[in-house]
Design an enzyme around this catalytic site. Structure first.
Site, PDB file in Angstrom:
ATOM      1  N   PRO A 145       0.799  -1.228   0.000  1.00 39.54           N
ATOM      2  CA  PRO A 145       0.000   0.000   0.000  1.00 39.54           C
ATOM      3  C   PRO A 145       0.833   1.280   0.000  1.00 39.54           C
ATOM      4  CG  PRO A 145      -0.595  -1.487   1.808  1.00 39.54           C
ATOM      5  CD  PRO A 145       0.726  -1.931   1.282  1.00 39.54           C
ATOM      6  N   GLU A 146       2.145   1.146   0.017  1.00 38.37           N
ATOM      7  CA  GLU A 146       3.008   2.337   0.071  1.00 38.37           C
ATOM      8  C   GLU A 146       3.782   2.487  -1.249  1.00 38.37           C
ATOM      9  OE1 GLU A 146       4.670   3.158   4.073  1.00 38.37           O
ATOM     10  OE2 GLU A 146       3.701   1.279   4.646  1.00 38.37           O
ATOM     11  N   MET A 147       5.056   2.104  -1.282  1.00 40.85           N
ATOM     12  CA  MET A 147       5.827   2.276  -2.516  1.00 40.85           C
ATOM     13  C   MET A 147       5.816   1.020  -3.388  1.00 40.85           C
ATOM     14  SD  MET A 147       8.898   4.535  -0.785  1.00 40.85           S
ATOM     15  CE  MET A 147       9.837   4.874  -2.270  1.00 40.85           C
TER      16      MET A 147
END
Length: 344
Positions: A145-147
């Site tokens: 869900p981030e990078m």
């Protein structure tokens, strides 16, 4: 003689705060309560933030800065560390839940903590799962869900660019092995330099005139109300503490985060707190004054009045510190072998 007596009287009056305590007594009280200052000496600051296993050098800091601002470390090629920890905005992103790959909000509705002064934390992440910045730096890069970038992709991107390869060699030596851990470690070196001494530190270091009477009154109230139970030491936070011990947090249902296995939550630093709204692990509160009142009820079992909350906020704003001067870096040129952005 009259002029001397008048001047002496004014000096004496200025040393006594509005609540009947001398400034020196307040300083002693603060220190005895567990509050500490960022040192004045650059050498002492270096000792505070450096890691013997990953020592700070100017070349590491410069390379780490480039990697911190490098969006090509993400799968999409759009998201950098600075996206969620924006150094121009108090080290945060200014939204309740962090937004990552494919415009995905954090599935647990977790708020991005500030990167400024994060080196002063005893642990990293809201659940304290990382012991230091080097370990923490690996997490968001790989998290879906981030990078959302697998470690192999990150290494392939970095090593495909001659500019990075040359700079790693210049920083670590010609025989350096550029792996994912070294990339994260280098980012962490840069992050270790992001500390922000404030007027509060000047006061704690003995400059009794660096805070206003109103700020000193707020500091005294901050101590007396018991805020220093969790927000103490140099970081004014950064340790694992039980959350909502006296009453239920009114935004507890915003996300599903419950803390670590013992339901402990990392206490956020109060440094630069006026710049880092919204507040709490799930970004449920946007007003600093309201956040103080919520803390009073949930943690201390106290009903903090509007006036007391206002006075504490006045003190908290003195924790806004001087930011390091950071020039946005020019990043290396991609090559035909650089893996292309992937939006999927």
């Amino acid at each position: 003689m009259k002029k001397f007596v008048l001047t002496s009287t004014l000096v004496l009056f200025s040393a006594v705060s509005l609540f009947g305590m001398t400034d020196s007594s307040l300083l002693e009280k603060a220190k005895n309560s567990g509050l500490k200052a960022i040192p004045k000496s650059e050498l002492e600051i270096l000792k505070l933030v450096d890691d013997p296993n990953n020592p700070i050098t100017a070349k590491k800091v410069e390379l780490g800065k480039k990697l911190y601002f490098e969006p090509r470390l993400s799968k999409s090629g759009l998201i950098s560390c600075n996206t969620c920890h924006n150094l121009a905005m108090g080290g945060v992103d200014g939204v309740s839940a962090a937004i990552g790959h494919k415009w995905t909000a954090n599935p647990h509705h977790l708020n991005s903590p500030t990167v400024y002064n994060s080196v002063l934390n005893k642990v990293q992440f809201w659940n304290g799962r990382s012991p230091h910045l080097e370990d923490q730096a690996q997490g968001p890069i790989q998290a879906g869900p981030e990078m959302a970038a697998p470690s192999k992709l990150v290494v392939n991107r970095v090593t495909s660019m001659k500019g990075y390869v040359d700079e790693f060699k210049d920083t670590y030596g010609d025989n350096v092995k550029i792996d994912f851990k070294l990339i994260a470690d280098t980012i962490a070196v840069f992050e270790r330099t992001l500390i922000t001494p404030s007027r509060y530190d000047d006061f704690m270091n003995g400059n009794l005139s660096s805070l206003s009477k109103e700020e000193k009154k707020g500091l005294n109230l901050f101590i007396d109300k018991g805020c220093i139970g969790c927000h103490n030491d140099i970081g004014l936070g950064g340790t694992m503490q039980p959350f909502a011990t006296a009453a239920k947090y009114k935004f507890a249902n915003l996300g599903d985060f419950k803390g670590d296995k013992n339901r402990m939550v990392k206490t956020p630093t109060l440094r630069n707190i006026e710049e880092t709204a919204p507040y709490f692990h799930n970004g449920g509160v946007w007003s600093l004054k309201e956040a103080v009142k919520v803390m009073g009820s949930t943690q201390l079992g106290l009903k903090i009045s509007d006036n007391d909350a206002k006075e504490i906020v006045t003190f908290l704003k003195s924790l806004t510190g001087e930011k390091p001067k950071i020039t946005y870096p020019i990043l290396p040129i991609a090559t035909k072998t650089t893996p292309k952005p992937d939006m999927n």
